[in-house]
Scaffold this motif. Structure first.
Motif, PDB file in Angstrom:
ATOM      1  N   ALA A   1     -10.031  -4.118  -2.068  1.00 45.62           N
ATOM      2  CA  ALA A   1      -8.822  -3.914  -1.263  1.00 45.62           C
ATOM      3  C   ALA A   1      -7.813  -5.019  -1.571  1.00 45.62           C
ATOM      4  CB  ALA A   1      -9.168  -3.950   0.220  1.00 45.62           C
TER       5      ALA A   1
ATOM      6  N   ARG B   1      -5.410   2.967   3.548  1.00 41.55           N
ATOM      7  CA  ARG B   1      -5.101   1.898   2.609  1.00 41.55           C
ATOM      8  C   ARG B   1      -4.000   0.990   3.180  1.00 41.55           C
ATOM      9  NH1 ARG B   1      -5.327   4.873  -1.696  1.00 41.55           N
ATOM     10  NH2 ARG B   1      -3.190   5.493  -1.388  1.00 41.55           N
TER      11      ARG B   1
ATOM     12  N   GLY C   1       0.808  -1.218   0.000  1.00 43.46           N
ATOM     13  CA  GLY C   1       0.000   0.000   0.000  1.00 43.46           C
ATOM     14  C   GLY C   1       0.837   1.262   0.000  1.00 43.46           C
TER      15      GLY C   1
END
Lengths: 262, 329
Positions: free
Chosen positions: B122, B53, B5
């Motif tokens: 995700a 994130r 991320g």
């Protein structure tokens, strides 16, 4: 082993029979193995953690009990030899412990029925005339009380939750109830340990068990099933069809690599 | 672990320019002074989004990461190893729960985050899209994957965002324990029978390259980590961390008597470090895009758990609501 070897009384104390210790150890082991199947697949992370906790405690109990069983047997077998290299018919666990996980309701009902059994059992075993067994039971008792709180809490939530959860968990109860008879059905070995002061009278354990289970069922708005007739005898080595599969999976590696150390 | 991320702040360098300049200056001054940013403090949106994130990806990775190792719980070859493995997988669940809570301090709920995981929106660490085929894989994951995770995570203990930094301090302690347990497992195999040594080598062969990929693309291919470094979310570049990992791990493999599956691996005496052969980044990109060996299985397992647990969660909520009503009446 604080209680062992320190007095003449202990040296004279009756030791638990091998079979009896295997019943306790195998029930803990097989139930731990079942709970282990859940980890990573539970309804919420907290339940992954909770089921793993119970599995770890039971595994710890199984290790102490099987190690002790190996010593009683006196043929040099340790906890792993007994866990991984015995045939299905040599296992002495209560049949209820080997019942498949089913859904979360089945698992938590199985857990309640066994936790509510282990608490009064270990309470009495912690006063066993076998000091080693008494010591193991005293440790296990603390854990089992916690397990019982966990399983009771969930049975209440599911029973007194939604219409669906109530119906599902009532069905789990009906399905698993017949396997509880075996827990209290005294056989020759049970009578022998009562006579020697090593183990409790199953009838006394049953009374306690009933009180605890009834209280949870009442709060959960669940109906206690009628007593079933068929009796299982896992504790004598006659199991359901499920144990063989459980052991095939559990024992696979040590059997493929005889003598290997891990 | 699982800092893929961090490379995604890339997408948002312009957003930082659109914040109130005075607030941004104060924020950056605090960062420069090594002050921790706390949940109620002002922060640039890009900082908040990057952290959401990053931390949630880390949480998802812990949760998905329970699956490959959980695959061996029922087959662990001794009762002690079974206990260790259950405890380890349980720790991962605990890390996941803890990190979801840390993410929630940034203004998003666990339910939303889980929805993002299950919908495939995700990401989680690609390493968990590889299968665990033998018992040695449990050891290799502890040794290599947790080892790589620690390299990534120790600097995160000094991350500028307070809740993440504190979470990482606790998690790192447990991870380093896992790493030692994994190495110990490998050592037993390496000192064991020929068959045990063979599965140990095979596990190293399969996990070595994916472990190197855990640090993310090479610095030359990820030019956007600058802002992440400037805001002290990330403190070292991918290549720096990867190098550290290699230098740690190569002697460990040698001690095990196992061979690193890289014919080009050599010691550069001048630089005082190991040089590895070329990493196949197309494989990495492929797995990230969903084409790894287990992407579908892992996500499906999470979806199945979520769906089959729905009635349980609903019952718990209904029960709690009944009691809240009864208490209020």
């Amino acid at each position: 082993m604080s209680a062992t070897g320190d007095s003449a009384a202990n040296r004279d104390a009756p030791g638990a029979p091998l079979e009896y210790v295997l019943r306790l150890g195998d029930t803990a082991l097989v139930l731990a193995q079942r709970l282990g199947e859940w980890i990573g697949h539970a309804p919420a992370i907290e339940e992954d953690l909770g089921l793993a906790n119970t599995a770890l405690d039971l595994l710890g109990q199984a290790r102490l009990l099987l190690a002790y069983a190996g010593e009683i047997e006196g043929r040099g077998r340790g906890e792993d030899d007994l866990a991984f290299l015995r045939e299905e018919s040599a296992f002495r666990n209560a049949t209820l412990a080997e019942m498949p996980n089913g859904d979360f309701g089945d698992t938590i009902v199985r857990q309640l029925l066994l936790d509510a059994y282990q608490v009064p059992l270990y309470e009495r075993l912690s006063a066993s005339r076998d000091p080693r067994l008494a010591e193991i039971a005293a440790k296990a008792l603390k854990e089992s009380r916690y397990h019982l709180r966990y399983s009771s809490g969930w049975v209440v939530r599911l029973g007194d939750g939604t219409e669906e959860s109530h119906a599902r968990v009532q069905a789990s109860l009906e399905r698993l109830w017949p396997y509880t008879l075996e827990l209290f059905d005294a056989d020759e070995l049970d009578r022998a340990v009562v006579a020697s002061g090593v183990g409790p009278d199953p009838r006394a354990v049953e009374q306690d068990w009933s009180i605890r289970v009834d209280a949870v069922l009442a709060e959960a708005t669940l109906a206690r099933p009628a007593t079933a007739r068929y009796r299982w005898y896992g504790k004598q080595g006659r199991h359901s069809e499920h144990l063989g599969h459980l052991l095939a999976e559990m024992q696979h590696l040590p059997r493929v690599h005889p003598g290997a150390r891990w | 672990m699982y800092t893929q991320g961090l490379n995604e702040l890339a997408a948002r360098p312009l957003a930082a320019m659109q914040e109130d300049p005075a607030l941004l200056r104060r924020f950056e001054a605090r960062i420069d002074a090594e002050e921790k940013i706390e949940p109620k403090d002002w922060m640039p949106d890009a900082y908040r989004q990057t952290l959401i994130r990053q931390i949630s990806q880390h949480a998802h990775s812990e949760i998905v990461g329970m699956l490959p190792e959980g695959n061996w719980i029922t087959r662990a070859p001794s009762l002690l190893r079974k206990s260790i493995l259950i405890a380890k997988v349980q720790d991962e669940g605990g890390h996941g729960a803890y990190l979801y809570s840390a993410t929630e301090t940034l203004g998003i709920s666990r339910a939303e985050l889980i929805e993002q995981l299950l919908s495939g929106a995700a990401k989680y660490s690609s390493i968990f899209n590889y299968p665990t085929l033998t018992w040695a894989d449990v050891g290799a994951i502890g040794w290599l994957v947790d080892g790589a995770a620690i390299m990534n995570q120790i600097p995160l203990c000094r991350c500028s965002y307070g809740p993440y930094s504190r979470a990482m301090i606790r998690i790192c302690k447990e991870e380093s324990f896992h790493q030692r347990q994994g190495y110990d497992l490998m050592l037993k195999l390496a000192r064991g029978s020929a068959a045990q040594r063979a599965i140990a080598q095979d596990a190293l062969n399969r996990w070595w390259w994916p472990s190197l990929m855990m640090f993310g693309p090479p610095d030359t291919a990820s030019p956007h980590t600058a802002l992440s470094v400037r805001w002290k979310i990330k403190r070292f570049t991918n290549d720096e961390l990867r190098q550290k990992f290699v230098d740690f791990t190569v002697p460990q493999a040698r001690f095990l008597g196992l061979e690193i599956p890289d014919p080009a691996l050599r010691w550069d005496a001048e630089r005082g470090q190991h040089v590895v052969g070329e990493i196949d980044w197309s494989e990495f990109q492929d797995v990230v895009r969903g084409n790894g060996p287990c992407n579908r299985d892992r996500l499906q397992a999470r979806r199945d758990a979520h769906e089959s647990g729905r009635w349980v969660r609903e019952a718990a909520l209904a029960h709690a609501a009944k009691h809240a009503r009864a208490a209020a009446a």
